[in-house]
Design an enzyme around this catalytic site. Structure first.
Site: not given
Ligand code: NDP
Length: 333
Positions: A156, A159-160
């Protein structure tokens, strides 16, 4: 054997009574909170079915892990995935949808009302069920990939990606997800390698063009990942480049992050005992409807769509599921 099957919540079983909370009766239980689940909830709530929606592990679904959504009708300037999901949730709640935290841990669809247990302790007795559990990101399955999950390996970018500001990363995959993740990461990272196993990408033309025109994305066609390398965190990857029919060459890249973007697995394992799926696990619905092989259980969104898999098609099928459930319940009365 699942926990649920040792227990019949319809019976007053004194011995097990302490293990389960009191069962709740609902007309329409929606499992999953992506665009399909929330759209089903909006329609079901407006039809006075008093829907309860169980959000699942990833509240808001896959779109909460995406950046800009530019192709959902009604947002001329685009919208971020998380904002769109908050909007859908608010719209569902406005009409009285009861949104619950938790994950469905077992089901019994052998008779109606259907028994659905959340977090191993909360039973629901549902007159109808809409399955909208979507799909989950797949990984390559390399041992080294597993070793570095959370330490440089992710599925992701939204997300990261932030952690890789100014660093080098690799994305593996040749579809729209990979192209989108690579583009997003290119806005943060110094260098992005896009590892594509074929001599071409299967992403849409527009996305391929965007990727190929981004100066800090290098597309490595006909490369496969052999290993993600590092000691405590990812510091590189070993790739294998295909050189014609039989020839191969090992290529090492220096990276700080490795993102898998190779597709998704439908989240249907929990239902397979009762619900027909195809060989990959996508729930089979009667064409043109959201009906599964069990009367009263409907499926919407990516869990039953291996072809289109778009937020807008998921929302459309969520609408169909709520209308099908409404009709089904009316026929039972
Ligand atoms: P896809 O199934 O479309 O693509 C998966 C990619 O991963 C393929 O290129 C495939 O290679 C590659 N792959 C699979 N397994 C491996 C492996 N073991 N090693 C290396 N590569 C591998 O999945 P996506 O998630 O990209 O897209 C799913 C759907 O969602 C599509 O319909 C897509 O159009 C849509 N989508 C739309 C977006 C948008 O409109 N904004 C954004 C993201 C997705 P190969 O081609 O060789 O099979």
């Amino acid at each position: 054997m699942s926990f649920f099957k040792t227990l019949d919540v319809n019976e007053d079983n004194d011995k097990k009574a302490g293990e389960l909370e009191t069962a709740e009766n609902v007309k329409c239980l929606i499992i999953g909170s992506g665009p399909a689940g929330y759209t089903a909830a909006i329609y079901a709530a407006r039809a006075n079915l008093n829907p309860v929606i169980i959000q699942g592990m990833e509240a808001g679904g896959q779109l909460t892990t995406t950046t800009e959504v530019e192709n959902f009708p009604g947002y001329p300037e685009g919208v971020t995935g998380p904002v769109m999901m908050e909007d859908l949730k608010a719209q569902a709640e406005r009409f009285g949808t009861d949104v619950r935290w938790g994950e469905v841990t077992s089901v019994d669809f052998s008779k109606r009302p259907f028994n659905v247990i959340v977090d191993n302790k909360k039973p629901f007795l549902a007159e109808s069920v809409i399955i909208a559990t979507g799909a989950t990101a797949k990984y390559l399955g390399l041992e080294s990939e597993t070793k570095f999950k959370g330490a440089g390996v992710s599925a992701c970018a939204t997300c990261d990606g932030f952690f890789y500001k100014g660093l080098n990363v690799a994305v593996v995959g040749g579809g729209d997800t990979a192209a989108e993740e690579a583009s997003y990461l290119a806005s943060l990272a110094k260098q992005v390698y896009l590892i594509v196993r074929k001599p071409y990408m299967r992403a849409s033309k527009a996305m391929i063009k965007r990727v190929e025109n981004t100066p800090n994305i290098e597309v490595l066609y006909e490369h496969n990942t052999k290993e993600v390398t590092g000691t405590n965190v990812v510091t590189g990857a070993t790739l294998v480049k295909r050189m014609g029919e039989a020839d191969e060459q090992e290529v090492k890249i220096k990276i700080d992050g490795f993102f898998a973007a190779i597709g998704h697995k439908p989240n249907s394992d929990l239902f397979k005992e009762y619900i027909d799926t195809d060989e990959i696990g996508y729930i089979k619905t009667i064409p043109g409807t959201s009906k599964t092989n069990v009367a009263g259980v409907f499926a919407a969104g990516d869990i039953q769509d291996s072809i289109y898999r778009q937020a807008v098609t998921a929302a459309g099928s969520g609408c169909m599921a709520a209308l099908d459930a409404e009709k089904f319940l009316a026929e039972q009365e």
